[in-house]
Enzyme design. Structure first.
Site, PDB file in Angstrom:
ATOM      1  N   ASP A  12      -4.843 -25.063  10.452  1.00  0.00           N
ATOM      2  CA  ASP A  12      -4.979 -23.882  11.303  1.00  0.00           C
ATOM      3  C   ASP A  12      -5.820 -22.763  10.689  1.00  0.00           C
ATOM      4  O   ASP A  12      -5.994 -21.716  11.303  1.00  0.00           O
ATOM      5  CB  ASP A  12      -3.588 -23.341  11.679  1.00  0.00           C
ATOM      6  CG  ASP A  12      -2.728 -23.034  10.459  1.00  0.00           C
ATOM      7  OD1 ASP A  12      -3.064 -23.504   9.349  1.00  0.00           O
ATOM      8  OD2 ASP A  12      -1.713 -22.343  10.611  1.00  0.00           O
ATOM      9  N   GLU A  38       1.970 -23.659  -4.468  1.00  0.00           N
ATOM     10  CA  GLU A  38       0.677 -23.446  -5.138  1.00  0.00           C
ATOM     11  C   GLU A  38       0.907 -23.227  -6.635  1.00  0.00           C
ATOM     12  O   GLU A  38       0.232 -23.832  -7.482  1.00  0.00           O
ATOM     13  CB  GLU A  38      -0.035 -22.204  -4.576  1.00  0.00           C
ATOM     14  CG  GLU A  38      -0.382 -22.275  -3.097  1.00  0.00           C
ATOM     15  CD  GLU A  38       0.724 -21.769  -2.174  1.00  0.00           C
ATOM     16  OE1 GLU A  38       1.877 -21.604  -2.641  1.00  0.00           O
ATOM     17  OE2 GLU A  38       0.451 -21.545  -0.983  1.00  0.00           O
TER      18      GLU A  38
END
Ligand code: UGA
Ligand code: MN
Length: 411
Positions: free
Chosen positions: A237, A320
């Site tokens: 997205d 992350e």
């Protein structure tokens, strides 16, 4: 990462990888030898213990030897610490024993086409780009009504990019043939993986979104021994500037750049001084050493291959950070991109999400007397809308501004 509501990371043991953090606090080369004497000591009496002293001493020496002979990078990737400022920070956050077992995902490839069917890219023949390193663009995706439009829009960006292998990893239990057909039509080399989120995480709030998918892609890269090129995690997205791809393609170890539209500040990214990354700007730190978004970095595969414990744990908000820790990242290795991190080359756009549409129409009208049968079947395959015989209000079909009975239009 954008979720300011996540809790700061405490040493948790809710998932297997974190349980592993506790269990495996030594390098595997050392553990096998070191654990045997200690269990013997527990079982034996005083006399036996004395006999075992040389053995225990030997084992301790061996551990010390292992510790000293491991390179600094390996030690830090395994979370064994060191004397640097960075490792002090790490233990400060209770994360001084982060390391993982190697990924062991079962890999399911739905379909794959590694041939590039595009003749021209950015007005040049494909052959002009033959020498460029390949970008492995990993896209986690999942079934919802926006899935096909998102993938279509993303594909239209990627269509401009030479030497790109698109790894599309779908968070569902079965392969979606519609996606296979779609991916084949674009002509971009691709691998379509099926990578469902383990059911135990499904109902967690927040759930680890896109993690099973990225783990599957990491496994794919490992299994295929792909150690040339660059890895980038590109959600379905986001919005990607074409310049991003030129910037990351020559990543030597880890490159970083700001991501627009993240959380409260509308941006997340490195702070750069004199061409070096020195810190980070992000409105949610929560103990993360690398407070960056998934879309804010790229990794060289040859570099990553040195780290057998590369991993992305199921820990929402920390994917992350923990991934970058698992590959032994150090501040001075980071290569700032995008004009020393002044340009925004990727945007964390989010698509408004709605639940599946429901259209009430008798199935006897879903035949080839009109387009509606095929159209609604397509929408069903795409996960956009479903038909029902008797739930809710009849589907509105109108002519000249007036609702008409289905029988009049469709019989
Ligand atoms: C932000 C970050 O940009 C993501 O990289 C990170 O994974 C995510 O937060 C997180 O930490 O949960 P955000 O826009 O909040 O992303 O999340 P989504 O776009 O909804 O999901 C991230 C990716 O995972 C998307 O590519 C999405 O298609 C995929 N996803 C999402 C799944 O595969 N399964 C899901 O159940 C939900
Ligand atoms: Mn998103």
């Amino acid at each position: 990462m954008s979720s300011a509501h996540y809790q700061a990371l405490e040493p948790q043991t809710s998932d297997e990888d974190n349980e592993d953090i506790e269990r495996r606090s030594h390098h595997p080369r050392c553990t096998a030898t070191a654990s045997a004497p200690s269990s013997m000591v527990r079982k034996g009496g005083v006399g036996r213990r004395r006999c075992l002293l040389p053995l225990v001493g030997g084992a301790l020496c061996f551990i010390a030897f292992c510790y000293l002979t491991l390179s600094g990078e390996t030690r830090s990737a395994l979370g064994l610490g060191g004397s640097t400022e960075d490792s002090e920070e790490e233990s400060h956050h209770g994360l001084d024993s982060i390391h993982f077992r190697p990924l062991n995902e079962s890999l399911h490839i739905c379909s794959e086409n590694l041939e590039d069917h595009r003749q021209f890219l950015q007005d040049k023949p494909r052959s002009d780009y033959g020498q460029l390193p390949v970008i492995y663009f990993v896209t986690p995706t999942y079934p919802r009504r926006e899935q096909i439009p998102e993938l279509t829009r993303l594909a239209h960006t990627l269509l401009h990019i030479p030497r790109l292998h698109w790894l599309v990893a779908d968070d569902q239990e079965k392969c979606n043939n519609f996606i296979d057909t779609l991916l084949n039509r674009f002509g971009i080399p691709f691998t379509h993986l099926m990578s469902p989120m383990p059911s135990k995480f499904r109902n967690e709030k927040p759930a680890p979104r896109g993690v099973a998918n990225r783990r599957a892609a990491l496994q794919y890269l490992r299994q295929h021994n792909l150690t040339n090129g660059v890895l980038y995690f590109g959600d379905d997205d986001n919005t990607y500037d074409l310049q991003l791809f030129s910037e990351i393609r020559n990543t030597q170890r880890v490159s970083m750049f700001p991501v627009g539209l993240i959380a409260d500040y509308g941006v997340s990214g490195p702070v750069v001084r004199k061409g070096k990354v020195v810190a980070f700007l992000d409105s949610w730190v929560a103990g993360r050493r690398w407070p960056v978004d998934m879309a804010g970095f790229a990794v060289n595969l040859e570099y990553m291959a040195q780290y057998p414990y590369v991993n992305m744990p199921y820990k929402p908000g920390y994917e992350e950070d923990l991934f970058l820790r698992s590959i032994g990242l150090k501040m001075d290795m980071i290569e700032p991109r995008g004009n020393n991190c002044t340009d925004i080359l990727v945007w964390h756009t989010q698509t408004k999400s709605k639940k599946l549409g429901m259209i009430r129409l008798e199935s006897k009208y879903l035949d080839d007397r009109s387009n509606l049968g095929a159209l609604l079947l397509n929408l069903k395959l795409m996960g956009v809308a479903s038909t029902t015989e008797n739930e809710g209000r009849n589907a509105l079909i109108s002519k000249n501004g007036k609702e008409k009975p289905h029988s009049i239009i469709l019989s």
